[in-house]
Design a protein around this motif. Structure first.
Motif, mmCIF file in Angstrom:
data_model
loop_
_atom_site.group_PDB
_atom_site.id
_atom_site.type_symbol
_atom_site.label_atom_id
_atom_site.label_comp_id
_atom_site.label_asym_id
_atom_site.label_seq_id
_atom_site.Cartn_x
_atom_site.Cartn_y
_atom_site.Cartn_z
ATOM 1 N N SER A 21 0.853 -1.179 0.000
ATOM 2 C CA SER A 21 0.000 0.000 0.000
ATOM 3 C C SER A 21 0.892 1.232 0.000
ATOM 4 O O SER A 21 2.108 1.143 -0.151
ATOM 5 C CB SER A 21 -0.940 -0.008 1.212
ATOM 6 O OG SER A 21 -1.936 0.985 1.064
ATOM 7 N N GLY A 22 0.271 2.397 0.145
ATOM 8 C CA GLY A 22 1.037 3.626 0.173
ATOM 9 C C GLY A 22 0.424 4.706 -0.689
ATOM 10 O O GLY A 22 -0.684 4.566 -1.220
ATOM 11 N N ARG A 28 3.709 1.977 -6.135
ATOM 12 C CA ARG A 28 3.039 0.695 -5.852
ATOM 13 C C ARG A 28 3.120 -0.248 -7.049
ATOM 14 O O ARG A 28 3.338 -1.451 -6.881
ATOM 15 C CB ARG A 28 1.574 0.938 -5.478
ATOM 16 C CG ARG A 28 1.361 1.591 -4.123
ATOM 17 C CD ARG A 28 -0.116 1.528 -3.738
ATOM 18 N NE ARG A 28 -0.968 2.027 -4.797
ATOM 19 C CZ ARG A 28 -1.572 3.212 -4.793
ATOM 20 N NH1 ARG A 28 -1.387 4.025 -3.776
ATOM 21 N NH2 ARG A 28 -2.346 3.580 -5.794
ATOM 22 N N SER A 29 2.909 0.276 -8.258
ATOM 23 C CA SER A 29 2.942 -0.585 -9.449
ATOM 24 C C SER A 29 4.325 -1.186 -9.654
ATOM 25 O O SER A 29 4.456 -2.369 -10.008
ATOM 26 C CB SER A 29 2.525 0.212 -10.689
ATOM 27 O OG SER A 29 1.184 0.644 -10.579
ATOM 28 N N THR A 99 3.452 -5.880 5.791
ATOM 29 C CA THR A 99 2.842 -4.752 5.107
ATOM 30 C C THR A 99 3.940 -3.800 4.660
ATOM 31 O O THR A 99 4.762 -3.359 5.469
ATOM 32 C CB THR A 99 1.855 -3.997 6.022
ATOM 33 O OG1 THR A 99 0.821 -4.900 6.434
ATOM 34 C CG2 THR A 99 1.225 -2.817 5.284
ATOM 35 N N VAL A 100 3.962 -3.501 3.371
ATOM 36 C CA VAL A 100 4.929 -2.573 2.798
ATOM 37 C C VAL A 100 4.186 -1.290 2.451
ATOM 38 O O VAL A 100 3.190 -1.312 1.719
ATOM 39 C CB VAL A 100 5.595 -3.149 1.532
ATOM 40 C CG1 VAL A 100 6.536 -2.119 0.907
ATOM 41 C CG2 VAL A 100 6.333 -4.435 1.863
ATOM 42 N N PHE A 101 4.668 -0.170 2.969
ATOM 43 C CA PHE A 101 4.036 1.129 2.709
ATOM 44 C C PHE A 101 5.036 1.993 1.952
ATOM 45 O O PHE A 101 6.158 2.222 2.410
ATOM 46 C CB PHE A 101 3.632 1.811 4.020
ATOM 47 C CG PHE A 101 2.750 3.011 3.823
ATOM 48 C CD1 PHE A 101 1.370 2.893 3.916
ATOM 49 C CD2 PHE A 101 3.296 4.254 3.541
ATOM 50 C CE1 PHE A 101 0.545 4.001 3.730
ATOM 51 C CE2 PHE A 101 2.490 5.364 3.361
ATOM 52 C CZ PHE A 101 1.100 5.234 3.448
#
Length: 298
Positions: A21-22, A28-29, A99-101
């Protein structure tokens, strides 16, 4: 990272999960494509309420879907109320998750949106900065709970991929896949070629009557081609060059390369050279497939 007490995080039936997310425009892509190249099953714009269902489906795949990456963004903002419930459900199932932000400064995000001449998804009738502010408020809690926050303000695409490779590729170097394609110059260059090799410096078997009906796949034609001065030396030195290039591609985050090998008609010299070159690359640790684009043409 969360794991339920009493559940085994190493259970091969339960896929590993990464939630990406972010901020819109923060990469993100790029992150999704990077994980896809590393072998993750990536689902874009997945409503958080459906994440447990996706993990369940992966668990039923008998190990075929061992790692899932779900991209959650503002397009699914009405589902964020369900996120905590979904994460609690995943914890109860013993799902290993991260979770990666992806973060970036307002200035960087404004420049990126202006460079592609697209509005921010939340700006409505306002300015880009209004959309960015609204999105920050919406994602504030998710950012605070993230396992990994990456600020992409000063990162280019390759640097972002390198950071994600370091986190998710494990000890193995990211894999490079090569396609070696033979072709005939008289039919045009392949539009998807990254590198082009010209074999027309070698004598053409087409002008040898007993070889003309065969292709470069036959031992007779291949033997003729590699008996010519410079053929074996060319194969040796170009293979060495490709190994050097491949190392650079990996460092720059490139995962796929197409090497086009051409001769006049794409039937003899290029086919024989492509077969030998692909074998060399495969033996050198590069996953390689061979395509003969024009071999069947008259």
């Amino acid at each position: 990272m969360s794991t339920a007490v009493g559940a085994s995080a190493d259970d091969p039936a339960i896929p590993e999960l990464v939630i990406i997310s972010g901020m819109s425009g923060a990469g993100r892509s790029t992150a999704a494509k990077c994980l896809e190249d590393l072998g993750w099953f990536v689902v874009d714009n997945l409503p958080p309420a459906l994440i447990p269902t996706m993990v369940d489906l992966g668990a039923r795949s008998q190990g075929n879907v061992a790692r899932i990456a779900a991209v959650v963004d503002v397009r699914g903002r009405r589902f964020f109320d369900n996120l905590k419930q979904s994460l609690a459900e995943l914890d109860a199932k013993g799902v290993t998750r991260r979770t990666v932000f992806l973060e970036a400064s307002d200035e960087s995000l404004v420049r990126r949106f202006e460079s592609v001449r697209r509005p921010h998804p939340l700006q409505g009738d306002g300015r880009i900065v209004d959309g960015i502010g609204a999105e920050r408020d919406l994602l504030r809690e998710l950012r605070g709970d993230a396992d990994l926050v990456i600020d992409t303000s000063s990162l280019n695409v390759h640097e972002l991929r390198a950071k994600l490779d370091a986190q998710f590729a494990g000890e193995e170097e990211p894999e490079l896949r090569a396609t070696v394609m033979s072709f005939g110059y008289k039919y045009g260059l392949p539009v998807d070629a990254d590198l082009v090799v010209d074999c027309r410096f070698l004598p053409n078997p087409h002008w040898v009557p007993e070889l003309r009906p065969f292709t470069g796949l036959s031992e007779e034609v291949a033997g003729y081609v590699f008996a010519q001065p410079g053929a074996k030396e060319f194969l040796d030195q170009y293979t060495e060059l490709l190994q050097l290039v491949a190392s650079g591609y990996r460092r720059e985050g490139k995962r796929y390369v197409t090497v086009a090998v051409g001769c006049t008609g794409g039937k003899h010299r290029s086919v024989a050279m492509s077969e030998r070159l692909a074998r060399r690359l495969f033996d050198g640790g590069i996953e390689t497939v061979v395509v003969h684009r024009d071999m069947g043409r008259e």
